[in-house]
Design a protein around this motif. Sequence first.
Motif, PDB file in Angstrom:
ATOM      1  N   VAL A 117      13.932 -25.970-102.945  1.00 33.27           N
ATOM      2  CA  VAL A 117      13.397 -25.519-101.662  1.00 33.27           C
ATOM      3  C   VAL A 117      13.139 -24.021-101.764  1.00 33.27           C
ATOM      4  N   GLY A 165       6.941 -27.837 -94.381  1.00 34.69           N
ATOM      5  CA  GLY A 165       7.612 -27.731 -95.672  1.00 34.69           C
ATOM      6  C   GLY A 165       9.008 -28.315 -95.656  1.00 34.69           C
ATOM      7  N   ARG A 166       9.730 -28.037 -94.600  1.00 37.69           N
ATOM      8  CA  ARG A 166      11.078 -28.607 -94.453  1.00 37.69           C
ATOM      9  C   ARG A 166      11.006 -30.134 -94.390  1.00 37.69           C
ATOM     10  N   GLY A 192       9.438 -24.144 -97.864  1.00 38.11           N
ATOM     11  CA  GLY A 192      10.223 -25.344 -97.579  1.00 38.11           C
ATOM     12  C   GLY A 192      11.346 -25.186 -96.583  1.00 38.11           C
ATOM     13  N   VAL A 202       9.026 -27.299-103.557  1.00 35.37           N
ATOM     14  CA  VAL A 202       8.345 -27.264-102.262  1.00 35.37           C
ATOM     15  C   VAL A 202       8.357 -25.827-101.766  1.00 35.37           C
ATOM     16  N   ALA A 246      10.305 -31.427 -97.923  1.00 35.39           N
ATOM     17  CA  ALA A 246      11.489 -31.298 -98.771  1.00 35.39           C
ATOM     18  C   ALA A 246      12.513 -32.380 -98.448  1.00 35.39           C
TER      19      ALA A 246
END
Length: 258
Positions: A36, A20-21, A15, A12, A24
Motif C-alpha cells: 500500500v 485506492g484503499r 492506496g 497499489v 488494496a
Amino acid sequence: MFKSLEGRTAIVTGGSKGIGRGIAKRFGEAGINVLVVSRHLEEAEKVAKEIGDHASGFQADVSDPDACEAMAKAAADRYGGIDILCANAGIFPSAKLGEMTPQDFDFVMDTNLKSTFLCVSAVLPYLKQKKSGRIVITSSITGPITGFPGWSHYGASKAGQLGFMKTAAIELAPNKITVNAVLPGNIMTEGLADTGEEYLEGMKAAIPLHELGDVADIANAALYFASDEASYVTGQTIVVDGGQVLPESPEALDEMDS
C-alpha cells in the motif's frame, strides 16, 4: 469461477484512501500480497493493517523517479517479486483557466500522468523477469469522455493516461504484460462526504442508476484486469459510472422516469 490470485504481489499507489484503499483491500481479500503506497506512511500502514499480514505500507511520492524505484524494490524484497501494478494515485484540485498557474498544471500532470509512466518504468524489470504481469490504471470519465469546469488539467492528465496505455500495451505484449484502465464515474469517497446532501442528490439524479458508485465497484473491475481470465485483454478500458455518460440530455433521464 476465477482462478486464485493468492500469493501474487500487487503495488497499489494512492492506496491509503478512497478508490485506492478499496482496491488494496479487495486485492487483499483475494489473497494477494499488497504494498500500500501513499505519501504518508502512517496512513498506508493503517490500510495494510486492515488487510492483514500479507500487506504492508510504503511511503513514496510517485512523481519522484527515485521513490518509484525504491517502491518497486521494496515490493520485490518483501514478497519475492511483483505481479500487478495499480497506478491509482491522483489529485483533483479545482482551478479554472485564467486562474490556473503553470505550477497548478504541472502538479496535477506530475501526480496523475507522469507518475503512471514512472511507476510502470520502475516495475517493468520485475514483470519482464517473470514474463507476465498486469498493469491497471485508474483513469476517469472526466477527460477521456466528459469535461467539468475547473478540471482542464485533471481531464488532460486522465486522457493522457489512456494515450500512454495504448502504446504501452503494444510494447509490453511480447512479455505477456497487459495494460488496461478503469474509468470511474462519481464514486462515494471521503472527498464527496463533505459536499452536502443536496449536492449528492443532484449527482445521483444525473445517473441512470440514480446512485453513486462504491469503491468496491472500481476495485472489482481492477481485480478482473489483474486476473488470469483477463490475460487476452490489453489496451482496453472499463467505464464504471452507473450509466452517467449515456444520456444525451437531461430530458433523456426525464423520459426514463416518466
